[in-house]
Design an enzyme around this catalytic site. Structure first.
Site, short mmCIF file in Angstrom:
data_model
loop_
_atom_site.label_atom_id
_atom_site.label_comp_id
_atom_site.label_asym_id
_atom_site.label_seq_id
_atom_site.Cartn_x
_atom_site.Cartn_y
_atom_site.Cartn_z
N TYR A 101 0.82 -1.23 0.00
CA TYR A 101 0.00 0.00 0.00
C TYR A 101 0.84 1.26 0.00
O TYR A 101 0.37 2.33 -0.37
CB TYR A 101 -0.95 0.02 1.19
CG TYR A 101 -0.35 0.52 2.47
CD1 TYR A 101 -0.42 1.88 2.80
CD2 TYR A 101 0.31 -0.34 3.34
CE1 TYR A 101 0.16 2.35 3.97
CE2 TYR A 101 0.89 0.12 4.50
CZ TYR A 101 0.82 1.47 4.82
OH TYR A 101 1.41 1.94 5.96
N LEU A 143 6.15 5.42 -0.52
CA LEU A 143 6.37 6.20 0.70
C LEU A 143 6.69 5.21 1.81
O LEU A 143 5.81 4.63 2.42
CB LEU A 143 5.10 7.00 1.03
CG LEU A 143 5.15 7.89 2.26
CD1 LEU A 143 6.15 9.02 2.08
CD2 LEU A 143 3.77 8.46 2.55
N ALA A 144 8.01 4.99 2.01
CA ALA A 144 8.44 3.99 3.00
C ALA A 144 8.37 4.62 4.39
O ALA A 144 8.81 5.75 4.58
CB ALA A 144 9.85 3.52 2.69
N HIS A 145 7.83 3.89 5.32
CA HIS A 145 7.73 4.40 6.69
C HIS A 145 7.42 3.26 7.63
O HIS A 145 7.09 2.16 7.21
CB HIS A 145 6.66 5.49 6.80
CG HIS A 145 5.28 5.01 6.46
ND1 HIS A 145 4.30 4.87 7.39
CD2 HIS A 145 4.74 4.60 5.29
CE1 HIS A 145 3.19 4.40 6.80
NE2 HIS A 145 3.44 4.23 5.53
N ALA A 146 7.56 3.55 8.92
CA ALA A 146 7.14 2.60 9.94
C ALA A 146 6.48 3.41 11.04
O ALA A 146 6.50 4.65 10.99
CB ALA A 146 8.33 1.81 10.49
#
Lengths: 92, 177
Positions: free
Chosen positions: B72, B81-84
């Site tokens: 997603y 949009l890489a994130h954690a």
């Protein structure tokens, strides 16, 4: 056309993941669905595009307006109102 | 009936962090070689670490997020949009910007392959919302997006972002100087 005005109650506003969950829901419906940030008085944008939703900068407690127009507009408006007012129904 | 207490709002200055103030030039890397999505996200994480935004643990968390939640994070054609989640691995809010020499696939049904991976690190869920709105506005339309992706140096990318902010920001206080 169905139009609803909702307050965003999740603690984070519509950042990346809530925006993705929101768009996954809008994309289930055939109706044309548009959204705007009523708090910032933004223009209307495509509620089925994550990027478009993110441009609205929706923060906690902002009010958004949604319109749905099409064969399943009633169901779409009800489902999206439920998602937003239930703090994303445990989908985050 | 007890009135419902609204969630505590973030201070306005916390919400208004601009995209350009969160993206150091040292966190912009162009034409990076990555064989697959993991290497692309790793490069994005390394750029965050190099800029002092995160510890290496955040890179592992970003990769785990893709594994758990699926593709997603590929939010538009060619853009991930890489994130954690906010964690102790985030030292300060910030972003990284990594373009790939060769596009990679994340498994997204519409938006693959990816040529730009933006890394997002936030100590909370809300301080970056306006920066994210700027980023989305910057990448929303295909022609300006293509122009941005064709820029040759990190300084040029940052200058383009600053120029966009100056023309699109509606509620920034007028700064002195």
């Amino acid at each position: 056309m169905k139009q609803v005005r909702l307050r965003v109650v999740n603690a984070a506003g519509l950042h990346a993941r809530p925006a993705a969950v929101f768009v996954a829901e809008t994309s289930k419906f055939a109706s044309k669905i548009r959204v705007r940030n009523a708090t910032t008085n933004s223009g209307w944008t495509d509620a089925k595009s994550i990027l478009s939703v993110l441009t609205l900068g929706i923060e906690p407690q902002h009010e958004i307006e949604l319109t749905a127009e099409g064969p399943d507009e009633e169901q779409a408006a009800a489902a999206l109102a439920n998602l937003i007012t239930s703090d994303f129904a445990g989908k985050l | 009936m007890t009135p419902k207490v609204p969630p505590t709002s973030a201070p306005p200055d916390q919400r208004r962090l601009s995209l350009s103030s969160l993206l150091p030039v040292s966190a912009i890397r162009l034409e990076v070689r990555a064989a697959d999505w993991r290497e692309a996200v790793r490069a994005c994480g390394e750029a965050l670490v190099a800029a002092g935004i995160t510890t290496p643990a955040y890179t592992v968390q970003m990769i785990a997020t893709v594994e758990q939640l699926g593709p997603y994070l590929v939010i538009a054609p060619g853009i991930a949009l890489a994130h954690a989640r906010p964690s102790a691995a985030v030292l300060r809010p910030g972003l990284s910007w990594v373009t790939l020499a060769q596009p990679v696939r994340f498994g997204h049904k519409d938006n693959d392959p990816v040529t730009l991976v933006v890394g997002l690190a936030a100590p909370d869920d809300y301080s970056h919302i306006q920066a994210l709105a700027t980023l989305a506005g910057l990448l929303e339309d295909a022609p300006p997006r293509a122009a941005l992706l064709a820029l040759q140096t990190p300084a040029d990318v940052l200058a383009a972002i600053v120029a966009f902010e100056q023309t699109h920001t509606t509620d920034t206080p007028q700064g002195a100087g």
